[in-house]
Design a protein around this motif. Structure first.
Motif, PDB file in Angstrom:
ATOM      1  N   ASN A   1      -4.536   8.712 -12.599  1.00 53.66           N
ATOM      2  CA  ASN A   1      -5.470   7.618 -12.850  1.00 53.66           C
ATOM      3  C   ASN A   1      -6.859   8.026 -12.397  1.00 53.66           C
ATOM      4  O   ASN A   1      -7.053   8.421 -11.251  1.00 53.66           O
ATOM      5  N   GLU A   2      -7.844   7.922 -13.301  1.00 51.19           N
ATOM      6  CA  GLU A   2      -9.207   8.360 -12.967  1.00 51.19           C
ATOM      7  C   GLU A   2      -9.959   7.363 -12.088  1.00 51.19           C
ATOM      8  O   GLU A   2     -10.953   7.717 -11.476  1.00 51.19           O
ATOM      9  N   CYS A   3      -9.473   6.130 -12.004  1.00 46.84           N
ATOM     10  CA  CYS A   3     -10.166   5.110 -11.225  1.00 46.84           C
ATOM     11  C   CYS A   3      -9.647   4.972  -9.799  1.00 46.84           C
ATOM     12  O   CYS A   3     -10.403   4.600  -8.910  1.00 46.84           O
ATOM     13  N   PHE A   4      -8.371   5.270  -9.595  1.00 49.01           N
ATOM     14  CA  PHE A   4      -7.766   5.025  -8.285  1.00 49.01           C
ATOM     15  C   PHE A   4      -7.051   6.268  -7.775  1.00 49.01           C
ATOM     16  O   PHE A   4      -6.441   7.004  -8.544  1.00 49.01           O
ATOM     17  N   ASP A   5      -7.127   6.466  -6.468  1.00 50.54           N
ATOM     18  CA  ASP A   5      -6.449   7.597  -5.847  1.00 50.54           C
ATOM     19  C   ASP A   5      -5.037   7.249  -5.401  1.00 50.54           C
ATOM     20  O   ASP A   5      -4.134   8.059  -5.482  1.00 50.54           O
ATOM     21  N   LYS A   6      -4.855   6.037  -4.885  1.00 50.31           N
ATOM     22  CA  LYS A   6      -3.532   5.667  -4.402  1.00 50.31           C
ATOM     23  C   LYS A   6      -3.351   4.160  -4.357  1.00 50.31           C
ATOM     24  O   LYS A   6      -4.315   3.400  -4.419  1.00 50.31           O
ATOM     25  N   ILE A   7      -2.105   3.766  -4.265  1.00 54.14           N
ATOM     26  CA  ILE A   7      -1.724   2.367  -4.133  1.00 54.14           C
ATOM     27  C   ILE A   7      -0.983   2.235  -2.812  1.00 54.14           C
ATOM     28  O   ILE A   7      -0.075   3.015  -2.532  1.00 54.14           O
ATOM     29  N   LEU A   8      -1.389   1.271  -1.998  1.00 50.59           N
ATOM     30  CA  LEU A   8      -0.694   1.008  -0.741  1.00 50.59           C
ATOM     31  C   LEU A   8       0.055  -0.308  -0.867  1.00 50.59           C
ATOM     32  O   LEU A   8      -0.528  -1.334  -1.206  1.00 50.59           O
ATOM     33  N   LEU A   9       1.348  -0.263  -0.600  1.00 47.02           N
ATOM     34  CA  LEU A   9       2.185  -1.456  -0.648  1.00 47.02           C
ATOM     35  C   LEU A   9       2.701  -1.732   0.761  1.00 47.02           C
ATOM     36  O   LEU A   9       3.295  -0.861   1.388  1.00 47.02           O
ATOM     37  N   PHE A  10       2.465  -2.928   1.240  1.00 45.26           N
ATOM     38  CA  PHE A  10       2.898  -3.308   2.576  1.00 45.26           C
ATOM     39  C   PHE A  10       4.219  -4.067   2.465  1.00 45.26           C
ATOM     40  O   PHE A  10       4.288  -5.116   1.831  1.00 45.26           O
ATOM     41  N   VAL A  11       5.259  -3.533   3.086  1.00 51.13           N
ATOM     42  CA  VAL A  11       6.598  -4.112   3.002  1.00 51.13           C
ATOM     43  C   VAL A  11       6.662  -5.367   3.863  1.00 51.13           C
ATOM     44  O   VAL A  11       6.192  -5.375   5.002  1.00 51.13           O
ATOM     45  N   ASN A  12       7.241  -6.432   3.289  1.00 52.39           N
ATOM     46  CA  ASN A  12       7.432  -7.661   4.059  1.00 52.39           C
ATOM     47  C   ASN A  12       8.275  -7.372   5.304  1.00 52.39           C
ATOM     48  O   ASN A  12       9.246  -6.624   5.236  1.00 52.39           O
ATOM     49  N   ALA A  13       7.917  -7.987   6.402  1.00 52.58           N
ATOM     50  CA  ALA A  13       8.630  -7.762   7.653  1.00 52.58           C
ATOM     51  C   ALA A  13      10.107  -8.127   7.537  1.00 52.58           C
ATOM     52  O   ALA A  13      10.958  -7.473   8.146  1.00 52.58           O
ATOM     53  N   ASN A  14      10.415  -9.130   6.725  1.00 55.85           N
ATOM     54  CA  ASN A  14      11.816  -9.532   6.589  1.00 55.85           C
ATOM     55  C   ASN A  14      12.576  -8.690   5.561  1.00 55.85           C
ATOM     56  O   ASN A  14      13.758  -8.907   5.342  1.00 55.85           O
ATOM     57  N   LYS A  15      11.920  -7.726   4.927  1.00 48.97           N
ATOM     58  CA  LYS A  15      12.573  -6.855   3.942  1.00 48.97           C
ATOM     59  C   LYS A  15      12.580  -5.391   4.367  1.00 48.97           C
ATOM     60  O   LYS A  15      13.087  -4.544   3.646  1.00 48.97           O
ATOM     61  N   ASN A  16      12.032  -5.069   5.539  1.00 48.22           N
ATOM     62  CA  ASN A  16      11.942  -3.662   5.930  1.00 48.22           C
ATOM     63  C   ASN A  16      13.296  -3.060   6.320  1.00 48.22           C
ATOM     64  O   ASN A  16      13.396  -1.868   6.547  1.00 48.22           O
ATOM     65  N   HIS A  17      14.338  -3.871   6.350  1.00 48.01           N
ATOM     66  CA  HIS A  17      15.674  -3.358   6.634  1.00 48.01           C
ATOM     67  C   HIS A  17      16.364  -2.824   5.380  1.00 48.01           C
ATOM     68  O   HIS A  17      17.408  -2.179   5.477  1.00 48.01           O
ATOM     69  N   LEU A  18      15.782  -3.065   4.207  1.00 51.59           N
ATOM     70  CA  LEU A  18      16.386  -2.608   2.958  1.00 51.59           C
ATOM     71  C   LEU A  18      16.425  -1.088   2.889  1.00 51.59           C
ATOM     72  O   LEU A  18      15.588  -0.396   3.476  1.00 51.59           O
ATOM     73  N   HIS A  19      17.380  -0.586   2.143  1.00 50.71           N
ATOM     74  CA  HIS A  19      17.527   0.859   1.968  1.00 50.71           C
ATOM     75  C   HIS A  19      16.254   1.427   1.325  1.00 50.71           C
ATOM     76  O   HIS A  19      15.687   0.807   0.416  1.00 50.71           O
ATOM     77  N   PRO A  20      15.804   2.589   1.750  1.00 50.64           N
ATOM     78  CA  PRO A  20      14.578   3.181   1.176  1.00 50.64           C
ATOM     79  C   PRO A  20      14.620   3.345  -0.336  1.00 50.64           C
ATOM     80  O   PRO A  20      13.584   3.246  -0.998  1.00 50.64           O
ATOM     81  N   ASP A  21      15.805   3.583  -0.904  1.00 48.21           N
ATOM     82  CA  ASP A  21      15.891   3.724  -2.367  1.00 48.21           C
ATOM     83  C   ASP A  21      15.552   2.421  -3.081  1.00 48.21           C
ATOM     84  O   ASP A  21      14.942   2.432  -4.153  1.00 48.21           O
ATOM     85  N   ILE A  22      15.954   1.294  -2.503  1.00 50.39           N
ATOM     86  CA  ILE A  22      15.628  -0.010  -3.082  1.00 50.39           C
ATOM     87  C   ILE A  22      14.127  -0.251  -2.996  1.00 50.39           C
ATOM     88  O   ILE A  22      13.495  -0.692  -3.960  1.00 50.39           O
ATOM     89  N   LEU A  23      13.546   0.054  -1.837  1.00 48.01           N
ATOM     90  CA  LEU A  23      12.100  -0.092  -1.674  1.00 48.01           C
ATOM     91  C   LEU A  23      11.352   0.832  -2.636  1.00 48.01           C
ATOM     92  O   LEU A  23      10.356   0.444  -3.244  1.00 48.01           O
ATOM     93  N   ARG A  24      11.850   2.050  -2.791  1.00 45.30           N
ATOM     94  CA  ARG A  24      11.212   3.029  -3.676  1.00 45.30           C
ATOM     95  C   ARG A  24      11.248   2.538  -5.128  1.00 45.30           C
ATOM     96  O   ARG A  24      10.242   2.613  -5.837  1.00 45.30           O
TER      97      ARG A  24
END
Length: 86
Positions: free
Chosen positions: A17-40
């Protein structure tokens, strides 16, 4: 490209993407226990929706309506070409 995943922030580097370098997604505190594959997977879905880039998409669905529309369009084009050649 997914750069890294931890329990709080998912960083997606958008090299195409020529306009943006990266996207930062902040995981909800009540969802950070989910498996990394689901988050991914969720992160990839969001990145695809934001950028409109199919490169991120890992879950491509068959679009029956698009296939039928294409077939009808091609058939009409062929009929038109036949009519013009007569």
């Amino acid at each position: 490209m997914l750069k890294g995943i931890n329990k709080q922030i998912i960083e997606i580097k958008c090299t195409e993407n020529e306009c943006f370098d990266k996207i930062l997604l902040f995981v909800n505190a009540n969802k950070n226990h989910l498996h990394p594959d689901i988050l991914r997977k969720n992160a990839v879905d969001i990145a695809s929706a934001i950028t409109g880039d199919k490169m991120f998409s890992t879950n491509r669905k068959f679009n029956f309506a698009a296939v039928i529309s294409t077939i009808i369009g091609v058939a009409m084009l062929v009929l038109l070409l036949i009519a013009l050649c007569m």
